[in-house]
Every structure is written in C-alpha cells, then in structure tokens.
Design an enzyme around this catalytic site. Structure first.
Site, short mmCIF file in Angstrom:
data_model
loop_
_atom_site.label_atom_id
_atom_site.label_comp_id
_atom_site.label_asym_id
_atom_site.label_seq_id
_atom_site.Cartn_x
_atom_site.Cartn_y
_atom_site.Cartn_z
N CYS A 33 0.84 -1.20 0.00
CA CYS A 33 0.00 0.00 0.00
C CYS A 33 0.88 1.26 0.00
O CYS A 33 1.72 1.43 0.89
CB CYS A 33 -0.91 0.01 1.22
SG CYS A 33 -1.94 1.50 1.23
N LYS B 39 1.59 -9.75 -0.59
CA LYS B 39 1.43 -8.93 -1.80
C LYS B 39 2.38 -7.75 -1.71
O LYS B 39 2.33 -6.95 -0.77
CB LYS B 39 -0.02 -8.46 -1.91
CG LYS B 39 -0.33 -7.65 -3.15
CD LYS B 39 -1.83 -7.59 -3.37
CE LYS B 39 -2.22 -6.72 -4.55
NZ LYS B 39 -2.16 -5.28 -4.26
N ASP C 151 -2.16 -3.38 -14.35
CA ASP C 151 -2.56 -2.90 -15.68
C ASP C 151 -3.13 -3.98 -16.58
O ASP C 151 -3.05 -3.85 -17.81
CB ASP C 151 -1.38 -2.24 -16.40
CG ASP C 151 -0.85 -1.03 -15.65
OD1 ASP C 151 -1.52 -0.59 -14.69
OD2 ASP C 151 0.23 -0.53 -16.01
C1 LIG Z 1 -9.21 1.85 -4.92
C2 LIG Z 1 -8.09 0.88 -4.71
C3 LIG Z 1 -7.94 0.26 -3.48
C4 LIG Z 1 -6.90 -0.65 -3.27
N1 LIG Z 1 -6.80 -1.27 -2.07
C5 LIG Z 1 -5.86 -2.25 -1.89
C6 LIG Z 1 -5.83 -3.02 -0.70
O1 LIG Z 1 -6.66 -2.88 0.20
N2 LIG Z 1 -4.84 -3.94 -0.59
C7 LIG Z 1 -3.91 -4.15 -1.58
O2 LIG Z 1 -3.03 -5.00 -1.44
N3 LIG Z 1 -3.93 -3.43 -2.71
C8 LIG Z 1 -4.90 -2.52 -2.90
N4 LIG Z 1 -4.96 -1.85 -4.08
C9 LIG Z 1 -4.01 -2.21 -5.16
C10 LIG Z 1 -4.62 -3.30 -6.07
O3 LIG Z 1 -4.86 -4.48 -5.34
C11 LIG Z 1 -3.68 -3.62 -7.26
O4 LIG Z 1 -2.46 -4.11 -6.77
C12 LIG Z 1 -3.38 -2.38 -8.11
O5 LIG Z 1 -4.57 -1.64 -8.37
C13 LIG Z 1 -2.74 -2.78 -9.45
O6 LIG Z 1 -3.56 -3.66 -10.16
P1 LIG Z 1 -4.53 -3.16 -11.36
O7 LIG Z 1 -3.68 -2.42 -12.34
O8 LIG Z 1 -5.14 -4.42 -11.91
O9 LIG Z 1 -5.55 -2.26 -10.73
C14 LIG Z 1 -5.97 -0.93 -4.31
C15 LIG Z 1 -6.13 -0.29 -5.54
C16 LIG Z 1 -7.16 0.60 -5.75
C17 LIG Z 1 -7.31 1.25 -7.11
#
Ligand SMILES: Cc1cc2nc3c(=O)[nH]c(=O)nc-3n(C[C@H](O)[C@H](O)[C@H](O)COP(=O)(O)O)c2cc1C
Length: 327
Positions: free
Chosen positions: A108, A147, A211
């Site tokens: 995070c 993660k 992405d």
């Molecule tokens: C609104 C939002 C909230 C998120 N909350 C978490 C979370 O609680 N825990 C976590 O490990 N990652 C969190 N992430 C990251 C996502 O799990 C992911 O790693 C990141 O968005 C990249 O993947 P993507 O490109 O498919 O979105 C969050 C992302 C977004 C956009």
C-alpha cells in the site's frame, strides 16, 4: 509458453488462475459476489484489514468488513500493519474465525500507511518484512500469502531479493504489483521486473499484477513474465465482465458478446441490492455513489444525469433511476 489453467496455493486449488485484487473501499461481499456470479474469479480478497479493526473492532463495522457466505470462496483475508506481534494476533484471530488464506499487504503506497512502516513501508526494511511474514506464518495455522510492490522507489527495487527469504519464511504465494511505492499508480506496470521476481522464485507461485485490462494484456502478463497466476484490480471496477472475458480467452473459448444495456442495468441493480443487504437501505444508497461512475458512465448521455444520480439519498429513487436506464 503455456498458460496455467489453475494454480495450487498450499493445497488450495485456484481455478482459473485469476485473482480478484483486494481494493479498499470496493472489495466487500457485494462486489465479490457480483463478480463471482459473472464467472472467472479463481480467488478473491477482502480489502486490507488492520489488526485493530479485527481485534478491537466494534460490532457492525467489523461485521460488514468480514461479511462472507459459502459461495464467496475461495477467499483471502488481507491484513496490514508494521508489527509482527499485532499482525500475528490478527492472523490467529482470523484463522480462528474461519479464514482459509491470509495475505499480508506489503504494497500500500498511501502516505498515512506506508510512512508508518506498514504496506509498502515494509519494503524499506526487507529483513524485518520477512521476519514479520515468518511470525504470521507461524501464528496463522492457514496458508499465508504476501502482496508486494517492486520496492520503495526505483533506487531500491527489493522485491526480487526478498523472494528466497519469503519462501524460507513459509509463505504460500506471492503477488507482485509491477510498480514502486514512489510511482503510486502512475507509469506502467514493469513486466521486466515482474519477470525478475518470477525467476527468483523456487517453490512458491508468483502472481503477476498491474494494468491487466484486456485478454491481450492478461496473455502478455503470463507469457512475458512466466507468472503462475494473474491478479486484476481496477480493470474489473469499470468493466465487471473483464475477468469472465479473460478467463474464456485463456481457456481458448470464443468471446461472448459485450453485455447489453439491459444486462448492464440488471448487474448494477443486483449489486445495489446486495449492498442493501450488507449496509442497510440508506447506507447502501450513499455508498453506491462510488459505483455510479464505474458502472453507469457509458449508459448516461450527459454529465447532468450523472450528477443527479450522485445526489440520490432515497433507495427507492435509486432503484427507479437505475431501472429507467435500461430504456
Ligand atoms: C481503490 C483501490 C484500493 C486498493 N486497495 C488495496 C488493498 O486494500 N490492498 C492491496 O493489497 N492493494 C490494494 N490496491 C491495489 C490493487 O490491489 C492492485 O495491486 C493495483 O490496483 C494494481 O492492479 P490493477 O492495475 O489491476 O488495478 C488498491 C487499488 C485501488 C485502485
């Protein structure tokens, strides 16, 4: 490169090997079930949970954070924090309360979290992060995954160096989001660095994340990095059918037609009703506002209409307004 149909996480069979990302403020039971129903979700996660919210959390808030049901499986519970002791207690509490997989957040980027040594803050102290993982593994009694981002910033790309230590600590799977803490959500997920992490792994499956917004980008993640599974976040917020479409593509099934206007409205309404069950009618109506831009943008002709929907407070009006969008 063959694309794996399933991934085994310490005996838990994840089929297909597609994970719905933890997303704070979004990954509640209502969203998870709405997506699971469309198909293609092999494993989903709760949003990140603090040990305090679990160990000292008050009734309703904790109940909605932890709400689940038999069809909401397999499910990982994600925890965040900076202290081995409280994270281990949280893991123990979760496994005693039915959790089957616990994930530790080491990615995070939010300042209020990472600057206190939690989330991606753990990447500034890789040895300590590994020690924390080890103590959570020992306390949990169920499989523990981690993660990560690539590192705190581009001067310190530590993820690939942490893999052996995390494997020795006993973690069951590792997800790698191909960005640093410093990048936030800017730039592009770095597939070269994800590949470097995959190549560092000897025993545990590595999940590639970042992405993935189409079947093509899902295939690229698998083929380029050699990861064992993929995780999808934001792409599924604005296009809930994305995971289903990717699962079909990876299984070499023909694509389904894009959802019709009626299907989009029916999906949005069902999600709303699930939120009513979870938060009560008024709470759901207010919380549903964040889904309006995600789900309904392409059904609305003008901004005024969106603004009007974003101001609704009455559940009945919300239902009527959503239903009217089908025509
Ligand atoms: C609104 C939002 C909230 C998120 N909350 C978490 C979370 O609680 N825990 C976590 O490990 N990652 C969190 N992430 C990251 C996502 O799990 C992911 O790693 C990141 O968005 C990249 O993947 P993507 O490109 O498919 O979105 C969050 C992302 C977004 C956009």
């Amino acid at each position: 490169m063959t694309i794996p149909a399933q991934v085994d996480i310490a005996g838990l069979s994840v089929t297909p090997a597609i994970l719905l990302a933890p997303m704070a403020g979004y990954s509640d039971l209502a969203f998870r079930m709405s997506l699971r129903e469309l198909g293609g979700v092999g494993l989903a996660f709760t949003e990140m949970l603090s040990p305090a919210s679990l160990l000292q959390g008050k009734g309703n808030k904790r109940k909605t954070l932890l709400a689940t049901c038999p069809a909401d499986q397999p499910l990982g519970h994600q925890i965040y924090g900076s202290h081995a002791g409280s994270l281990s207690k949280a893991a123990q509490w979760l496994s005693g309360n039915g959790a089957t997989l616990i994930d530790i957040n080491m990615g995070c980027p939010q300042r209020k979290i990472s600057s206190h040594g939690a989330g991606a803050g753990l990447l500034r102290e890789p040895e300590e992060a590994i020690r924390i993982a080890e103590s959570v593994v020992q306390a949990a009694g169920v499989p523990v995954s981690v993660k990560l981002r690539l590192g705190w910033d581009h001067n310190r790309l530590v993820a690939h160096e942490m893999i052996a230590g995390l494997e020795n600590a006993g973690v069951a799977a590792i997800t790698i989001h191909g960005r640093t803490r410093g990048q936030g959500y800017t730039g592009k997920a770095d597939l070269d660095e994800i590949r470097r992490v995959v190549q560092a792994a000897r025993r545990v499956p590595i999940v590639g994340n970042g992405d993935i917004t189409s079947p093509e980008s899902a295939r690229a993640m698998y083929n380029f990095t050699g990861c064992a599974a993929i995780m999808i976040g934001r792409g599924a917020l604005s296009n809930p059918w994305l995971i289903r479409d990717i699962a079909r593509d990876l299984a070499n099934q023909p694509p389904l037609p894009a959802p019709s206007r009626e299907e989009r409205v029916a999906f949005a309404l069902t999600h709303f009703e699930r939120m009513v069950d979870l938060y009560g009618a008024r709470g759901a109506t207010l919380l549903y506002r964040k889904w309006i831009p995600q789900y309904l943008r392409r059904l609305l002709n003008d901004r005024q209409h969106m603004v009007a929907l974003l101001q609704l407070e009455c559940p009945e009006t919300m239902r009527r307004s959503l239903t009217a969008l089908a025509n």
